[in-house]
Design a protein around this motif. Structure first.
Motif, PDB file in Angstrom:
ATOM      1  N   UNK A   1      32.184 -42.367 -18.731  1.00 43.11           N
ATOM      2  CA  UNK A   1      32.449 -40.939 -18.911  1.00 43.11           C
ATOM      3  C   UNK A   1      31.242 -40.142 -18.424  1.00 43.11           C
ATOM      4  N   UNK A   2      30.835 -40.437 -17.211  1.00 42.68           N
ATOM      5  CA  UNK A   2      29.623 -39.849 -16.642  1.00 42.68           C
ATOM      6  C   UNK A   2      29.725 -38.344 -16.479  1.00 42.68           C
ATOM      7  N   UNK A   3      30.957 -37.819 -16.358  1.00 39.42           N
ATOM      8  CA  UNK A   3      31.140 -36.385 -16.186  1.00 39.42           C
ATOM      9  C   UNK A   3      30.702 -35.584 -17.419  1.00 39.42           C
ATOM     10  N   UNK A   4      30.557 -36.271 -18.548  1.00 35.80           N
ATOM     11  CA  UNK A   4      30.158 -35.573 -19.777  1.00 35.80           C
ATOM     12  C   UNK A   4      28.733 -35.024 -19.675  1.00 35.80           C
ATOM     13  N   UNK A   5      27.957 -35.514 -18.702  1.00 28.26           N
ATOM     14  CA  UNK A   5      26.616 -34.970 -18.488  1.00 28.26           C
ATOM     15  C   UNK A   5      26.690 -33.507 -18.053  1.00 28.26           C
ATOM     16  N   UNK A   6      27.843 -33.087 -17.571  1.00 28.56           N
ATOM     17  CA  UNK A   6      28.059 -31.685 -17.187  1.00 28.56           C
ATOM     18  C   UNK A   6      28.948 -30.963 -18.194  1.00 28.56           C
ATOM     19  N   UNK A   7      30.027 -31.618 -18.621  1.00 24.39           N
ATOM     20  CA  UNK A   7      30.981 -30.925 -19.501  1.00 24.39           C
ATOM     21  C   UNK A   7      30.383 -30.587 -20.865  1.00 24.39           C
ATOM     22  N   UNK A   8      29.384 -31.371 -21.318  1.00 22.38           N
ATOM     23  CA  UNK A   8      28.863 -31.131 -22.665  1.00 22.38           C
ATOM     24  C   UNK A   8      28.223 -29.755 -22.802  1.00 22.38           C
ATOM     25  N   UNK A   9      27.606 -29.231 -21.724  1.00 19.85           N
ATOM     26  CA  UNK A   9      26.932 -27.937 -21.886  1.00 19.85           C
ATOM     27  C   UNK A   9      27.853 -26.747 -21.604  1.00 19.85           C
ATOM     28  N   UNK A  10      29.159 -27.008 -21.578  1.00 17.78           N
ATOM     29  CA  UNK A  10      30.146 -25.932 -21.599  1.00 17.78           C
ATOM     30  C   UNK A  10      31.045 -26.038 -22.838  1.00 17.78           C
ATOM     31  N   UNK A  11      30.694 -26.940 -23.756  1.00 24.08           N
ATOM     32  CA  UNK A  11      31.569 -27.277 -24.876  1.00 24.08           C
ATOM     33  C   UNK A  11      30.947 -26.889 -26.211  1.00 24.08           C
ATOM     34  N   UNK A  12      31.687 -26.113 -27.006  1.00 23.17           N
ATOM     35  CA  UNK A  12      31.281 -25.736 -28.362  1.00 23.17           C
ATOM     36  C   UNK A  12      32.482 -25.833 -29.293  1.00 23.17           C
ATOM     37  N   UNK A  13      32.197 -26.137 -30.565  1.00 22.94           N
ATOM     38  CA  UNK A  13      33.266 -26.162 -31.564  1.00 22.94           C
ATOM     39  C   UNK A  13      32.952 -25.291 -32.777  1.00 22.94           C
ATOM     40  N   UNK A  14      31.708 -24.851 -32.906  1.00 21.24           N
ATOM     41  CA  UNK A  14      31.310 -24.028 -34.052  1.00 21.24           C
ATOM     42  C   UNK A  14      31.051 -22.602 -33.586  1.00 21.24           C
ATOM     43  N   UNK A  15      31.549 -21.630 -34.361  1.00 24.93           N
ATOM     44  CA  UNK A  15      31.458 -20.227 -33.965  1.00 24.93           C
ATOM     45  C   UNK A  15      30.018 -19.769 -33.810  1.00 24.93           C
ATOM     46  N   UNK A  16      29.178 -20.037 -34.817  1.00 20.99           N
ATOM     47  CA  UNK A  16      27.794 -19.544 -34.752  1.00 20.99           C
ATOM     48  C   UNK A  16      26.992 -20.273 -33.680  1.00 20.99           C
ATOM     49  N   UNK A  17      27.388 -21.497 -33.363  1.00 17.42           N
ATOM     50  CA  UNK A  17      26.725 -22.239 -32.299  1.00 17.42           C
ATOM     51  C   UNK A  17      26.913 -21.515 -30.958  1.00 17.42           C
ATOM     52  N   UNK A  18      28.157 -21.202 -30.636  1.00 13.21           N
ATOM     53  CA  UNK A  18      28.406 -20.519 -29.370  1.00 13.21           C
ATOM     54  C   UNK A  18      27.927 -19.071 -29.414  1.00 13.21           C
ATOM     55  N   UNK A  19      27.991 -18.433 -30.579  1.00 15.00           N
ATOM     56  CA  UNK A  19      27.560 -17.036 -30.681  1.00 15.00           C
ATOM     57  C   UNK A  19      26.090 -16.890 -30.315  1.00 15.00           C
TER      58      UNK A  19
END
Length: 305
Positions: free
Chosen positions: A68-86
């Motif tokens: 799942x090598x693509x996760x090296x890029x997808x992880x920094x576009x991914x959030x699940x917590x509101x205050x985290x992304x805020x």
């Protein structure tokens, strides 16, 4: 609904809006995942959603990462917590505006992506080499744009250390101190519950610092990245249809060396890289306010390249 799609199309068709595009991607991915999580949890498929997230978040396990090598890029576009992304998006907006104004959209994208890659690689390296973290690596995954954002924060602080933000309840504070506090918090949290995330912050911070230092020295480590992005951008851009022109045999046309050819480097008043580097050095020492009107215009022209 039509208005939403119009906003999305507008965000990606207008030029010179990389900051808005980065924020937009993060927010859309967050919204889709939240809706999907809610639907799957209520339908009794919560565990399936957790499995799905392993295809987007970065695993500490190298064997799993290999598949799942693509996760090296997808992880920094991914959030699940509101205050985290805020908080990530607020910091991206505030500090990204500075990078965009002084260095341009392309270098903002460079910092975001390279900062995320640096944070992810440091995360993988530390969780597979440091004994303390190896004991906690089982089932560890990382997501969020924090590594990318702190790269932009530190880059802005390196470029404009004396630039001042007015913070609520605190008042005016120079951004170099804000970046320093963020780095110290990441160091102190490297042995806590979010050790991986904080270590990724440090990787992004180092990237941001060295990126600006190299840029001030006349080298841009983001050029290979822009070449790759330009290649993929060209695949999706519409090519203009071929035009057939009638050629009169009695009046043949031939191109000559005197034909006008436009080039950005030949435009009068277009600043050279040396001039830009000198202006950036002046900003880092005396601040943006010390620039003359002519220097501000040169910096603006360079940011539009």
């Amino acid at each position: 609904m039509t208005s939403i799609f119009d906003d999305i199309r507008s965000a990606f068709t207008k030029g010179n809006n990389a900051l808005h595009q980065l924020i937009f991607i993060n927010v859309v991915v967050f919204a889709v995942l939240i809706v999907l999580r809610t639907i799957m949890t209520l339908s009794g498929s919560g565990s399936t959603f957790g499995y799905l997230m392993t295809f987007l978040s970065l695993p500490s396990n190298l064997q799993l990462f290999a598949f799942r090598f693509w996760t090296l890029i997808t992880y920094f576009f991914t959030h699940l917590e509101f205050f985290h992304i805020l908080f990530n998006m607020l910091n991206l907006y505030w500090f990204g505006m500075l990078i965009r104004e002084y260095l341009g959209d392309k270098r903002l994208v460079n910092l975001y992506i390279l900062g995320g890659l640096a944070g992810g690689l440091i995360y993988l390296l530390s969780y597979n080499t440091i004994p303390y973290l190896q004991l906690r690596a089982e089932g560890s995954f990382m997501m969020g744009a924090s590594g990318s954002v702190i790269a932009i924060m530190v880059a802005a602080a390196t470029l404009l250390p004396n630039y001042t933000f007015n913070l609520i309840l605190i008042g005016p504070i120079r951004i170099k101190y804000i970046a320093l506090v963020m780095v110290l918090l990441s160091i102190s949290g490297a042995t806590g519950g979010n050790a991986g995330g904080n270590i990724a912050h440090l990787g992004g911070a180092l990237l941001g610092f060295f990126y600006v230092r190299q840029l001030q020295g006349g080298s841009d480590m983001g050029r290979p990245l822009q070449a790759v992005l330009g290649f993929f951008r060209g695949l999706f851009q519409r090519r203009s249809p071929l035009k057939v022109a009638y050629k009169n045999p009695n009046r043949p046309y031939s191109a000559s060396a005197s034909s006008p050819v436009s080039s950005a480097s030949n435009i009068p008043g277009n600043p050279s890289q040396l001039e830009i580097d000198q202006i950036l050095d002046k900003i880092s020492v005396s601040g943006y306010e010390s620039l003359t009107k002519e220097e501000k215009q040169k910096l603006f022209k360079a940011s539009q390249k």
